[in-house]
Design an enzyme around this catalytic site. Structure first.
Site, PDB file in Angstrom:
ATOM      1  N   TYR A 130     -12.085  26.595 -66.924  1.00  0.00           N
ATOM      2  CA  TYR A 130     -11.189  27.080 -66.104  1.00  0.00           C
ATOM      3  C   TYR A 130     -10.513  26.203 -65.066  1.00  0.00           C
ATOM      4  O   TYR A 130     -11.034  25.365 -64.573  1.00  0.00           O
ATOM      5  CB  TYR A 130     -11.994  28.188 -65.186  1.00  0.00           C
ATOM      6  CG  TYR A 130     -10.887  29.155 -64.387  1.00  0.00           C
ATOM      7  CD1 TYR A 130     -10.586  30.031 -64.986  1.00  0.00           C
ATOM      8  CD2 TYR A 130     -10.698  28.791 -63.438  1.00  0.00           C
ATOM      9  CE1 TYR A 130      -9.646  31.066 -64.541  1.00  0.00           C
ATOM     10  CE2 TYR A 130      -9.770  29.595 -62.616  1.00  0.00           C
ATOM     11  CZ  TYR A 130      -9.132  30.818 -63.161  1.00  0.00           C
ATOM     12  OH  TYR A 130      -8.121  31.444 -62.474  1.00  0.00           O
ATOM     13  N   GLN A 191     -10.238  37.802 -65.657  1.00  0.00           N
ATOM     14  CA  GLN A 191      -9.942  38.437 -66.861  1.00  0.00           C
ATOM     15  C   GLN A 191     -10.129  37.089 -67.846  1.00  0.00           C
ATOM     16  O   GLN A 191     -10.447  37.333 -68.962  1.00  0.00           O
ATOM     17  CB  GLN A 191      -8.454  39.147 -67.040  1.00  0.00           C
ATOM     18  CG  GLN A 191      -7.413  38.250 -66.295  1.00  0.00           C
ATOM     19  CD  GLN A 191      -7.313  38.580 -64.626  1.00  0.00           C
ATOM     20  OE1 GLN A 191      -8.027  38.873 -64.318  1.00  0.00           O
ATOM     21  NE2 GLN A 191      -6.129  38.158 -64.409  1.00  0.00           N
ATOM     22  N   ASN A 214     -11.443  30.657 -57.673  1.00  0.00           N
ATOM     23  CA  ASN A 214     -11.623  31.277 -56.166  1.00  0.00           C
ATOM     24  C   ASN A 214     -12.889  32.270 -56.470  1.00  0.00           C
ATOM     25  O   ASN A 214     -13.901  32.181 -57.623  1.00  0.00           O
ATOM     26  CB  ASN A 214     -10.429  31.990 -56.104  1.00  0.00           C
ATOM     27  CG  ASN A 214     -10.056  33.324 -57.349  1.00  0.00           C
ATOM     28  OD1 ASN A 214     -11.036  33.518 -57.942  1.00  0.00           O
ATOM     29  ND2 ASN A 214      -8.783  33.732 -57.247  1.00  0.00           N
ATOM     30  N   SER A 237     -16.770  21.448 -50.056  1.00  0.00           N
ATOM     31  CA  SER A 237     -16.997  19.857 -50.668  1.00  0.00           C
ATOM     32  C   SER A 237     -17.410  19.380 -49.237  1.00  0.00           C
ATOM     33  O   SER A 237     -17.134  19.811 -48.220  1.00  0.00           O
ATOM     34  CB  SER A 237     -15.605  19.426 -50.966  1.00  0.00           C
ATOM     35  OG  SER A 237     -15.916  18.252 -51.527  1.00  0.00           O
ATOM     36  N   GLN A 259     -11.982  13.953 -47.184  1.00  0.00           N
ATOM     37  CA  GLN A 259     -12.875  15.306 -47.410  1.00  0.00           C
ATOM     38  C   GLN A 259     -12.212  16.113 -46.484  1.00  0.00           C
ATOM     39  O   GLN A 259     -11.962  17.555 -47.053  1.00  0.00           O
ATOM     40  CB  GLN A 259     -14.469  15.034 -46.763  1.00  0.00           C
ATOM     41  CG  GLN A 259     -15.397  15.939 -47.623  1.00  0.00           C
ATOM     42  CD  GLN A 259     -15.183  15.835 -49.192  1.00  0.00           C
ATOM     43  OE1 GLN A 259     -15.233  14.595 -49.612  1.00  0.00           O
ATOM     44  NE2 GLN A 259     -15.236  16.774 -49.707  1.00  0.00           N
ATOM     45  N   HIS A 262      -9.214  18.698 -47.716  1.00  0.00           N
ATOM     46  CA  HIS A 262      -9.269  19.554 -48.875  1.00  0.00           C
ATOM     47  C   HIS A 262      -9.175  21.054 -48.642  1.00  0.00           C
ATOM     48  O   HIS A 262      -8.667  21.817 -49.253  1.00  0.00           O
ATOM     49  CB  HIS A 262     -10.798  19.544 -49.669  1.00  0.00           C
ATOM     50  CG  HIS A 262     -10.585  18.391 -50.804  1.00  0.00           C
ATOM     51  ND1 HIS A 262      -9.835  18.610 -51.778  1.00  0.00           N
ATOM     52  CD2 HIS A 262     -11.361  17.113 -50.874  1.00  0.00           C
ATOM     53  CE1 HIS A 262     -10.209  17.416 -52.782  1.00  0.00           C
ATOM     54  NE2 HIS A 262     -11.042  16.692 -52.082  1.00  0.00           N
ATOM     55  N   GLU A 327     -22.927  15.919 -51.114  1.00  0.00           N
ATOM     56  CA  GLU A 327     -22.354  15.951 -52.377  1.00  0.00           C
ATOM     57  C   GLU A 327     -21.734  14.441 -52.603  1.00  0.00           C
ATOM     58  O   GLU A 327     -22.130  13.922 -53.815  1.00  0.00           O
ATOM     59  CB  GLU A 327     -21.089  16.671 -52.380  1.00  0.00           C
ATOM     60  CG  GLU A 327     -20.232  16.864 -53.752  1.00  0.00           C
ATOM     61  CD  GLU A 327     -18.900  17.718 -53.396  1.00  0.00           C
ATOM     62  OE1 GLU A 327     -18.678  18.058 -52.236  1.00  0.00           O
ATOM     63  OE2 GLU A 327     -18.113  17.880 -54.454  1.00  0.00           O
ATOM     64  N   HIS A 328     -21.107  13.746 -51.465  1.00  0.00           N
ATOM     65  CA  HIS A 328     -20.659  12.457 -51.665  1.00  0.00           C
ATOM     66  C   HIS A 328     -21.362  11.639 -50.684  1.00  0.00           C
ATOM     67  O   HIS A 328     -21.170  12.061 -49.444  1.00  0.00           O
ATOM     68  CB  HIS A 328     -18.959  12.273 -51.398  1.00  0.00           C
ATOM     69  CG  HIS A 328     -18.284  13.106 -52.400  1.00  0.00           C
ATOM     70  ND1 HIS A 328     -17.919  14.615 -51.879  1.00  0.00           N
ATOM     71  CD2 HIS A 328     -17.773  13.064 -53.528  1.00  0.00           C
ATOM     72  CE1 HIS A 328     -17.197  15.063 -52.920  1.00  0.00           C
ATOM     73  NE2 HIS A 328     -17.177  14.080 -53.722  1.00  0.00           N
ATOM     74  N   ASP A 361     -12.940  10.353 -57.105  1.00  0.00           N
ATOM     75  CA  ASP A 361     -12.244  11.485 -57.335  1.00  0.00           C
ATOM     76  C   ASP A 361     -11.030  11.322 -58.542  1.00  0.00           C
ATOM     77  O   ASP A 361     -10.876  12.404 -59.116  1.00  0.00           O
ATOM     78  CB  ASP A 361     -11.414  11.867 -56.036  1.00  0.00           C
ATOM     79  CG  ASP A 361     -12.021  12.669 -54.748  1.00  0.00           C
ATOM     80  OD1 ASP A 361     -13.275  13.030 -55.502  1.00  0.00           O
ATOM     81  OD2 ASP A 361     -11.888  12.886 -53.919  1.00  0.00           O
ATOM     82  N   GLU A 415     -56.417  33.995 -74.775  1.00  0.00           N
ATOM     83  CA  GLU A 415     -55.141  34.356 -74.312  1.00  0.00           C
ATOM     84  C   GLU A 415     -54.831  35.928 -74.945  1.00  0.00           C
ATOM     85  O   GLU A 415     -54.035  36.801 -74.577  1.00  0.00           O
ATOM     86  CB  GLU A 415     -53.879  33.763 -74.311  1.00  0.00           C
ATOM     87  CG  GLU A 415     -53.818  32.622 -73.412  1.00  0.00           C
ATOM     88  CD  GLU A 415     -52.393  31.759 -73.474  1.00  0.00           C
ATOM     89  OE1 GLU A 415     -51.582  32.271 -74.408  1.00  0.00           O
ATOM     90  OE2 GLU A 415     -52.272  30.896 -72.805  1.00  0.00           O
ATOM     91  N   HIS A 420     -51.525  35.047 -83.421  1.00  0.00           N
ATOM     92  CA  HIS A 420     -51.565  33.591 -83.100  1.00  0.00           C
ATOM     93  C   HIS A 420     -52.401  32.713 -83.729  1.00  0.00           C
ATOM     94  O   HIS A 420     -52.544  31.847 -84.446  1.00  0.00           O
ATOM     95  CB  HIS A 420     -51.431  33.248 -81.509  1.00  0.00           C
ATOM     96  CG  HIS A 420     -50.264  33.578 -81.080  1.00  0.00           C
ATOM     97  ND1 HIS A 420     -49.745  34.797 -80.837  1.00  0.00           N
ATOM     98  CD2 HIS A 420     -49.238  32.582 -80.497  1.00  0.00           C
ATOM     99  CE1 HIS A 420     -48.480  34.811 -80.157  1.00  0.00           C
ATOM    100  NE2 HIS A 420     -47.998  33.502 -80.103  1.00  0.00           N
TER     101      HIS A 420
END
Lengths: 433, 433
Positions: A130, A191, A214, A237, A259, A262, A327-328, A361, A415, A420
Site C-alpha cells: 500500500y 477498498q 491513514n 515517528s 523528525q 514529518h 524508532e531512530h 531514510d 496428555e 498420538h
C-alpha cells in the site's frame, strides 16, 4: 517550548514516565465504516472498488483501467528529472545490496539419535504494497517495501496507490519500476486493502500486505490480519539523539527537526550530559523554525512532543534510551559504538556526526520502515524475513524412532491423547516385533 | 463420513475450493467483555486480578499467593512419575538443541562508499507465556513456548496458568522448571493477559506474550497487540498426509486420527494417488473409532472436516498441498524429499513412514506451535526469532557522506522534506568548505 528534563532533579522520574506515556495521536474510530467497505468489496468485487474509488478519489475507472498500463507507466516515468532518477537508482541499489545480505540460510543435520532435522525458508508467493496518495506519497517508501519483497523472492508484487482526482506522482511509478513491481493499481483506502486480501475479478488476492496508510487503511489491515499477513501498524515517528557537548548543535538541531517536520505527532528527543549544549541545540532549532518551509508542523511537533533531557553521563543516557526504545537512535559522541553496545532496544542506530537519520531514510541501505511507539522492545524494522517463512523438517529413521518414540508415548499418555501414542506404538511394534 | 474427492472428476475444482473455504470454527464474540476486563485490570491492578480469579476460577488468592512459591513448585513437581520426568527431560533437551541452531548472527561490513553497515540481534527483555488450565493444559506446549524464549536470551520469563478450583497439573510446573521459567502465576483468562501487558503491583509488565488460549485469551491478545508483541492467534489444528499405496494404511489412519482427536474443529486430509489405499485408510479409521478413548471428538472431526482426495500423481498432490498450506504435512512415499521440495507452504514437514506427526508434537525437536488455517502461506512456526529483534546499524565516514549525501538531498527535495535535506547539506558544506 519542548519539555526540559534533568535527571539530577527529584521530579525527574515522574516527568520521564509522563513523557514515555504521552499519547501523541488519537486513533480515529473508523472501524465500523471499514467493516462495511470490506464486506462490500467481498460481495461485489470490482464493482464495489470502482464505486468507492469514484466516491472517495473522484476518479472514474473501469476494470480495464484499474491498473496503469505499460504505456501509461512509461509516459509518467519519462517525466522524472535525470537528477531524481539517478538519486532513486542509487537508493534502490544500496537498499538492494543491504537486504540481499539478509537472505536466510536453510539448515539440515543428523543428530545423535539418527534423526535428520532442519528447516527451509520459502518466499511468500504474492505480496501487496500500500502506497498512500497525495502529499504522503513517498517514492522512498516504495523502495523500502518493495525491494525486501523482491529480494525474498516474492513472485507477484503489486502496489495499490490512490490517485485522487487522477493526480499521479511519477517518482512513485519510477520507484515501483526500479524495484521490480509487477502491477500498480490506482486505488486506495480500505477498498484497496480488501481487494488485496480477498481478490476481485480483476485483482488476484495476495498473501501479505505491507505499507503505511491513514486510519482507514490501518483499520482495514487489522481486520484482514489472519486472512493475510500484515506488517506492523505504524504509529507516529520518533527520533532520539544522544549527543555530547563536543558536537555541532546546528547539525543536531536539523536532525531533530527532520523528525519533527514529518507530522505534528512526531517526537524528537535529545539526551545530553551537557546542559549548555542542550541550550545551544534549542537555540538552533528556534532559528531554523523561522525559515523552514514546514515550520508549522515541525514547530508544533517540537513544542508539544519535543524534549531535551540532561543526564549525568552516557551510561544514564543509554539506560533512558532503553526505556524509550526509539524508532531512530542517533549517537553523536566521541565513541558512539561504546554507547550503542548498551542501547538494546532501537529500530535503527546511526553512529557518529556524519550519519544523520535522513541518510537512513533514503540511501543508507537499511530499511526506513521501523517499529514506532516503543515497539522496538519486541519488533524489528521491515526486512527480507517479513516476506519469507520457515518450514521445519524432520525425518526419523527406524533407529531414531526406537530411541525417542517411547518418550513421545509417555507424554501422549500424560496428555490423554491416545491416537498420538498409538501412532508411535504401531510403528514401534513393527520395528520391535 | 469424510469428504471424498477425486481430482479426475469434473466437479473436483468446486469441491476442493469448498473444502478450502470451509469454516470449521465460529469465533465467539467476547470482545466487549474482554475490553471491560482489561480496563478493570489497568485501573485496579492486583485487586481486579484477584476478584476475577475468585469469580472465574473459584479460587481465593492474595497478592502474596498469586505466584507459586518455590516450595509449592517443589512439592508439585515431586508428584511427577519417573517415566514422565525422563520423557519431559528428553523432550526439553531435544527442543533446546534444535532451537539453539536458530540463534541468528549479527553482521557488519564496510561497503564501497566507505559506509559501515550491519545489524545486531537482541532479545526481548521480558516475555509472558499463557498456558491454558484444565484439560488443555499441555506440558509439551510449555516447553515449546518457553525454550525458544530462553534460547533467545529473554531475561525474565513468566507463565500465567489458571488453576480452576485450585487444580494444578504437576507436569506443567515441571516443564516450566526444565525450561527455566522464572515465575508461574496461577491466573488465567483476559485478566492474565492484561496483567502481563500492563503490569500490576505484583506482576511486572512484559514485552511479548505467547501461548494458546480460549476465545477470551485470544481476544485479549488481539487487544494488547501493539502495547506488547504477541504470537499468532491460533486456529483449529490440521494435518495433511500425502501417501502412496505402498504405505501401511493403519499408520496413516492413526496419524489422521492424532489430529482429529484434538478438537472437533480439527481437520485431517489424506491425498493419495491410490484410491484403493484411500479406502483402506478409511476402513482403518472406522475400526479405530470403535475403540479410541477420544472417539467422540475424533469421530466428529473426521466426519465433518476429514477428507480423502484421490489424485493422478504426486505432483498434483504437491500442487494441492500448496493451496491448502497445511500446518502439519506428512509425506509417506518412496522418495519423500522429492515431493517435499515441491511443497512450498507448510508449517512443519514430516518425512517418511517413521516420522508420525506425534513425534513432532513432543520430542522431534522442531516447534509444535505452527501456523494454522492456511497462514503457512505467510507465517512460520514459533521460533527463536520471535523473541528477538534486529536493530540496523549505519555509520557514514565523511567520504561516504560525500558519495551518497547528494542523492539523499535530491530525494528529500522531491518529497518536500527540507529539514531532511538540510541535515545533509549542513554536513556537506563543512566537508566541502
Amino acid at each position: 517550548m519542548p519539555h526540559f528534563l534533568d535527571s539530577t532533579q527529584p521530579d525527574f522520574e515522574a516527568a520521564f514516565t509522563a513523557l514515555l506515556g504521552m499519547k501523541r495521536e488519537e486513533a480515529e474510530d473508523v472501524d465500523a465504516i471499514v467493516a462495511g467497505i470490506i464486506a462490500d468489496v467481498r460481495a461485489r468485487g470490482d464493482a464495489a472498488v470502482l464505486e468507492l474509488t469514484a466516491r472517495f478519489d473522484r476518479l472514474t475507472l473501469t476494470a480495464d483501467t484499474l491498473a496503469f498500463s505499460p504505456s501509461e507507466m512509461a509516459a509518467e516515468v519519462a517525466k522524472v528529472s535525470p537528477t531524481d532518477r539517478e538519486a532513486l537508482k542509487l537508493a534502490a541499489e544500496r537498499i538492494r545490496a543491504y537486504h540481499e545480505r539478509q537472505r536466510p540460510e536453510d539448515a539440515s543435520w543428523t543428530d545423535a539419535a539418527g534423526a535428520t532435522l532442519g528447516w527451509r525458508w520459502t518466499a511468500v508467493s504474492a505480496a501487496g504494497l500500500y502506497v498512500p496518495g497525495g502529499t504522503a506519497s513517498y517514492p522512498s517508501s516504495v523502495l523500502m517495501n518493495a525491494i525486501p519483497a523482491k529480494v525474498a523472492g516474492v513472485e507477484r508484487l503489486v502496489i495499490c496507490c490512490p490517485t485522487p482526482d487522477g493526480a499521479v506522482n511519477p517518482l512513485v511509478l519510477l520507484a515501483a519500476q526500479l524495484a521490480g513491481v509487477d502491477t500498480v493499481y490506482r486505488i486506495g483506502g480500505a477498498q484497496a486493502v480488501a481487494a488485496l486480501a480477498y481478490g476481485t475479478e480483476t485483482i488476484a488476492p495476495v498473501d501479505k500486505i505491507t505499507g503505511p496508510g491513514n486510519a482507514f487503511v490501518a483499520a482495514a489491515k487489522r481486520r484482514v490480519f489472519g486472512r493475510v499477513g500484515i506488517d506492523m501498524i505504524a504509529g507516529p515517528s520518533e527520533v532520539l539523539v544522544i549527543a555530547t557537548g563536543d558536537q555541532d548543535p546546528d547539525w543536531v538541531a536539523l536532525d531533530l527537526l527532520s523528525q519533527a517536520e514529518h507530522d505534528i505527532s512526531a517526537q524528537s528527543i535529545l539526551i545530553t550530559p551537557d546542559a549548555a549544549f542542550g541550550q545551544a541545540v534549542e537555540e538552533a532549532i528556534k532559528r531554523h523554525l523561522t525559515t523552514l518551509p514546514r515550520r508549522d508542523i515541525a514547530g508544533q511537533s517540537w513544542a508539544e512532543n519535543g524534549a531535551i533531557i540532561t543526564v549525568r553521563d552516557l551510561d544514564e543516557a543509554a539506560a533512558l534510551s532503553n526505556r524509550i526504545a526509539p524508532e531512530h537512535l542517533e549517537i553523536l559522541t566521541p565513541d558512539p559504538e561504546a554507547t550503542a553496545a548498551k542501547c538494546l532496544h532501537a529500530g535503527a542506530i546511526f553512529l557518529g556526526a556524519f550519519t544523520p537519520e535522513a541518510i537512513g531514510d533514503y540511501v543508507g541501505g537499511p530499511n526506513h520502515v521501523l517499529p514506532t511507539a516503543r515497539s522496538a522492545r519486541f519488533s524489528s524494522g521491515l526486512n527480507v524475513l517479513d516476506f519469507m517463512k520457515r518450514t521445519t523438517i524432520s525425518r526419523m529413521t527406524p533407529e531414531a524412532l526406537k530411541a525417542i518414540g517411547p518418550a513421545a508415548e509417555a507424554l501422549a499418555a500424560s496428555e490423554g491423547l491416545h491416537a498420538h501414542g498409538l501412532s508411535v506404538t504401531a510403528r514401534l511394534a513393527r520395528l520391535n516385533g
